[in-house]
Design a protein around this motif. Structure first.
Motif, PDB file in Angstrom:
ATOM      1  N   LEU A 132       0.389  -1.002  -0.002  1.00 59.07           N
ATOM      2  CA  LEU A 132      -0.118   0.111  -0.060  1.00 59.07           C
ATOM      3  C   LEU A 132       0.988   0.918  -0.258  1.00 59.07           C
ATOM      4  O   LEU A 132       1.805   1.659   0.456  1.00 59.07           O
ATOM      5  CB  LEU A 132      -0.738  -0.304   1.003  1.00 59.07           C
ATOM      6  CG  LEU A 132      -1.610  -1.276   1.264  1.00 59.07           C
ATOM      7  CD1 LEU A 132      -2.194  -0.929   2.768  1.00 59.07           C
ATOM      8  CD2 LEU A 132      -2.694  -1.221   0.811  1.00 59.07           C
ATOM      9  N   PRO A 133       0.272   2.443  -0.815  1.00 63.01           N
ATOM     10  CA  PRO A 133       1.674   4.026  -0.899  1.00 63.01           C
ATOM     11  C   PRO A 133       1.328   4.066   1.118  1.00 63.01           C
ATOM     12  O   PRO A 133      -0.057   3.780   1.487  1.00 63.01           O
ATOM     13  CB  PRO A 133       0.022   4.594  -2.018  1.00 63.01           C
ATOM     14  CG  PRO A 133      -0.977   3.726  -1.791  1.00 63.01           C
ATOM     15  CD  PRO A 133      -0.523   2.500  -1.523  1.00 63.01           C
ATOM     16  N   ILE A 134       2.086   5.090   0.925  1.00 61.43           N
ATOM     17  CA  ILE A 134       1.878   5.836   2.616  1.00 61.43           C
ATOM     18  C   ILE A 134       2.587   7.002   2.839  1.00 61.43           C
ATOM     19  O   ILE A 134       2.673   7.392   1.481  1.00 61.43           O
ATOM     20  CB  ILE A 134       3.237   4.403   3.366  1.00 61.43           C
ATOM     21  CG1 ILE A 134       4.311   4.942   2.950  1.00 61.43           C
ATOM     22  CG2 ILE A 134       2.814   3.247   4.040  1.00 61.43           C
ATOM     23  CD1 ILE A 134       5.268   5.826   3.696  1.00 61.43           C
ATOM     24  N   THR A 135       2.808   7.492   3.802  1.00 61.31           N
ATOM     25  CA  THR A 135       2.752   8.546   3.716  1.00 61.31           C
ATOM     26  C   THR A 135       4.785   8.729   4.916  1.00 61.31           C
ATOM     27  O   THR A 135       4.019   8.266   5.964  1.00 61.31           O
ATOM     28  CB  THR A 135       1.826   9.459   4.542  1.00 61.31           C
ATOM     29  OG1 THR A 135       0.282   9.960   3.350  1.00 61.31           O
ATOM     30  CG2 THR A 135       2.338  11.336   4.580  1.00 61.31           C
ATOM     31  N   GLN A 136       5.347   9.544   4.215  1.00 61.37           N
ATOM     32  CA  GLN A 136       6.197   9.963   4.797  1.00 61.37           C
ATOM     33  C   GLN A 136       6.279  10.988   6.259  1.00 61.37           C
ATOM     34  O   GLN A 136       5.630  11.497   5.001  1.00 61.37           O
ATOM     35  CB  GLN A 136       7.489   9.981   3.923  1.00 61.37           C
ATOM     36  CG  GLN A 136       7.558   8.622   3.350  1.00 61.37           C
ATOM     37  CD  GLN A 136       8.944   8.992   2.451  1.00 61.37           C
ATOM     38  OE1 GLN A 136       9.883  10.424   1.585  1.00 61.37           O
ATOM     39  NE2 GLN A 136       9.933   7.867   2.214  1.00 61.37           N
ATOM     40  N   TYR A 137       7.025  11.225   6.763  1.00 61.04           N
ATOM     41  CA  TYR A 137       6.796  12.344   7.481  1.00 61.04           C
ATOM     42  C   TYR A 137       8.404  12.845   7.975  1.00 61.04           C
ATOM     43  O   TYR A 137       9.636  11.876   8.188  1.00 61.04           O
ATOM     44  CB  TYR A 137       6.391  12.133   9.120  1.00 61.04           C
ATOM     45  CG  TYR A 137       4.552  11.622   8.641  1.00 61.04           C
ATOM     46  CD1 TYR A 137       4.235  13.310   8.191  1.00 61.04           C
ATOM     47  CD2 TYR A 137       3.637  10.795   8.227  1.00 61.04           C
ATOM     48  CE1 TYR A 137       2.423  12.962   8.380  1.00 61.04           C
ATOM     49  CE2 TYR A 137       2.464  10.848   8.057  1.00 61.04           C
ATOM     50  CZ  TYR A 137       2.136  11.828   8.180  1.00 61.04           C
ATOM     51  OH  TYR A 137       0.656  12.015   7.980  1.00 61.04           O
ATOM     52  N   SER A 138       8.197  14.328   8.054  1.00 63.05           N
ATOM     53  CA  SER A 138      10.004  14.788   9.121  1.00 63.05           C
ATOM     54  C   SER A 138       8.501  15.743  10.317  1.00 63.05           C
ATOM     55  O   SER A 138       7.948  15.546   9.993  1.00 63.05           O
ATOM     56  CB  SER A 138      10.081  16.008   8.614  1.00 63.05           C
ATOM     57  OG  SER A 138       9.462  16.705   7.683  1.00 63.05           O
ATOM     58  N   VAL A 139       9.991  15.644  11.059  1.00 63.09           N
ATOM     59  CA  VAL A 139       9.914  16.795  12.424  1.00 63.09           C
ATOM     60  C   VAL A 139       8.870  17.168  12.108  1.00 63.09           C
ATOM     61  O   VAL A 139       7.180  18.062  12.881  1.00 63.09           O
ATOM     62  CB  VAL A 139      10.279  16.832  13.324  1.00 63.09           C
ATOM     63  CG1 VAL A 139      11.315  18.344  12.666  1.00 63.09           C
ATOM     64  CG2 VAL A 139       9.875  17.356  14.430  1.00 63.09           C
TER      65      VAL A 139
END
Length: 205
Positions: free
Chosen positions: A159-166
């Protein structure tokens, strides 16, 4: 969409062994350390979101926490966790639900989510998740989230995901939660690959 999401996770948890999924951890050390850092009472209400058959609940029981909740969209995942916990399962409240549509009469002191939040890719789903954390937690609650970083994978479990930074985490949660601690960490999967996570510990404002 809702049903297909549930079907996806039922398939995962009925066809793969616990150590055949990338998020498997024999000992979820980081999550345990972050929960211990909250310094909440042993009877504090702690919920593990999308915990599947993670070993976090076992570890928390061993540490003497008594008011534990495990939420997962998959019946099969919950059944596996119950089976593994055996007699100890009676000390855990199991909830089969999508975290977006979960509403509880309980208000939680610690909301923990490792590796489930990043599956939300639509802005309104992310907003709904945030609203749910706020609605279902006490006023001084701790919010612990582990999700794929910008150096992490772009997909998980197909599945596609969302990446995060602070910065992007703060854009979602910063208005309602105060950031206590944030760091990135490599997770070694059972397939000898590495996934980079970002972990944030927030306190409700």
């Amino acid at each position: 969409m809702e049903n297909t999401k549930k079907e996806h996770w039922e398939t995962v948890f009925t066809t793969k062994a616990e150590n055949e999924v990338s998020w498997y951890q024999n000992e979820p050390k980081t999550s345990i350390q972050l929960i211990q850092a909250c310094k909440v009472a042993k009877y504090a209400k702690i919920i593990d979101i999308g915990g599947g058959d993670s070993y976090l609940i076992d570890s928390l029981l061993d540490l003497g926490y008594t008011n534990l909740f495990l939420l997962d969209i998959s019946d099969a995942a919950i059944e596996r966790a119950k089976k593994r916990l055996g007699d100890k399962a009676k000390n855990v409240t199991f909830i089969v639900s999508d975290s977006l549509h979960f509403q509880s009469d309980e208000k939680f002191d610690v909301w923990h989510d490792r590796a489930s939040f990043h599956f939300f890719t639509e802005a309104n789903d992310i907003e709904q998740y945030r609203a749910n954390v706020i609605a279902n937690t006490n006023q001084n609650a701790h919010f612990i989230i582990g999700t794929f970083s910008e150096d992490g994978p772009l997909k998980c479990s197909g599945l596609p995901i969302t990446q995060y930074s602070v910065e992007t985490m703060e854009a979602v949660f910063g208005e309602d939660f105060e950031l206590e601690n944030c760091f990135t960490e490599d997770h070694e999967t059972p397939f000898d690959t590495v996934q980079n996570f970002i972990f944030c510990h927030y306190k409700k404002r």
